[in-house]
Scaffold this motif. Structure first.
Motif, short mmCIF file in Angstrom:
data_model
loop_
_atom_site.label_atom_id
_atom_site.label_comp_id
_atom_site.label_asym_id
_atom_site.label_seq_id
_atom_site.Cartn_x
_atom_site.Cartn_y
_atom_site.Cartn_z
N UNK A 188 -6.01 1.58 11.04
CA UNK A 188 -5.26 2.60 10.32
C UNK A 188 -5.56 2.53 8.83
N UNK A 189 -5.58 1.32 8.27
CA UNK A 189 -5.90 1.16 6.85
C UNK A 189 -7.32 1.65 6.57
N UNK A 190 -8.23 1.40 7.50
CA UNK A 190 -9.61 1.87 7.34
C UNK A 190 -9.67 3.38 7.32
N UNK A 191 -8.89 4.01 8.22
CA UNK A 191 -8.88 5.48 8.27
C UNK A 191 -8.19 6.07 7.04
N UNK A 192 -7.25 5.30 6.49
CA UNK A 192 -6.45 5.77 5.36
C UNK A 192 -7.22 5.68 4.04
N UNK A 202 0.85 -1.19 0.00
CA UNK A 202 0.00 0.00 0.00
C UNK A 202 0.89 1.24 0.00
N UNK A 203 0.85 2.01 -1.07
CA UNK A 203 1.74 3.16 -1.22
C UNK A 203 1.52 4.21 -0.15
N UNK A 204 0.29 4.33 0.35
CA UNK A 204 -0.01 5.36 1.35
C UNK A 204 0.25 4.89 2.78
N UNK A 205 0.64 3.64 2.95
CA UNK A 205 0.80 3.10 4.30
C UNK A 205 2.03 3.70 4.97
N UNK A 206 1.79 4.60 5.88
CA UNK A 206 2.87 5.28 6.62
C UNK A 206 2.34 5.67 7.99
N UNK A 207 2.16 4.69 8.87
CA UNK A 207 1.47 4.92 10.15
C UNK A 207 2.19 5.95 11.02
#
Length: 259
Positions: free
Chosen positions: A235-239, A45-50
């Motif tokens: 986090x993925x849900x919020x993203x 996931x490119x946007x995954x940056x917690x």
């Protein structure tokens, strides 16, 4: 898709007499395997940056490695416990027949009946055999002499065997020619029974410790694998959003939690 919160129960180590995996053992391994699947998924996931380090891919990988190690340590100790149980079973195989042979020998030595009765009572305690019913006229007199026949744990069997051997030391007429019935060899045998039982206790204690360590890694509230996996999904849900394919994919990776 909601996460499963099933609560499989875990058997204690003594129940490891068979080699079948319990539901909880399978559940622990599945949780760890599914963490690896979750890591692989969020890694693309490119946007995954917690915003919290515990959810980073590197931290998740470290958690996975630690959890995998703990699973291996539990299995190692579980196998050691099973082996100790098997060795104890082997050590105790001849105990009951040995006690029968001892009592049979005592019965032909012309000993006081009370001495023979004491030996028989110890034999019954070890073998778990019920005392034969006395005639009605003797029942009242015999009642105070009975010994509970429910003391069947390995520790208690070895303990009662030791008492029987102590009794033999008081009987000068007990002088068998058979090596396996000689008092010195019987004491050596008794020591082997105690050692075999203690080995199981030690192996079980070590297994319990490793299971506690594993459970701490997997299920500690807030920092365990289960909680971390939930937070990754949140986090993925919020993203990406609740209806996004990204969230639907990770929410389908199931984790279970023990009580």
């Amino acid at each position: 898709m909601p996460m499963s919160t099933t609560f499989p129960s875990e058997s204690n180590s003594e129940s490891g007499k068979n080699n079948k995996k319990t539901a909880s053992e399978v559940g622990h391994a599945r949780n760890v395997a599914n963490l690896h699947k979750l890591i692989q998924q969020v890694s693309v996931y490119l946007l995954y940056n917690p915003p919290v380090p515990e959810l980073s891919v590197d931290s998740l990988q470290t958690l996975y490695n630690t959890a995998t190690t703990k699973l291996s340590e539990v299995e190692e100790k579980r196998n050691a416990n099973k082996n100790a149980i098997t060795l104890r079973q082997t050590a105790f195989e001849n105990l009951k027949t040995t006690c029968t042979r001892i009592v049979n020998r005592l019965e032909i030595l012309g000993l006081p009946q009370g001495t023979v009765d004491q030996a028989k009572s110890l034999k019954r305690s070890i073998q778990g055999a019920k005392k034969k019913s006395a005639p009605a006229s003797e029942a009242a007199a015999e009642a105070p002499k009975t010994i509970s026949t429910s003391r069947q744990s390995f520790t208690q069997q070895a303990e009662n065997f030791g008492i029987l051997l102590q009794l033999l030391t008081t009987i000068s007429a007990y002088d068998p020619q058979e090596d396996e019935l000689k008092l010195a060899n019987l004491n050596t045998y008794k020591d082997s029974l105690v050692s075999a039982t203690q080995a199981v206790d030690q192996a079980e204690a070590e297994l319990n410790l490793k299971m506690m360590e594993r459970n701490k890694i997997l299920y500690t509230e807030g920092s365990g694998l289960y909680s971390i996996a939930q937070n990754v999904k949140k986090y993925v849900k919020s993203l990406y959003g609740a209806t996004s394919p990204e969230y639907i994919t990770v929410s389908g990776i199931i984790f279970t939690r023990t009580k």
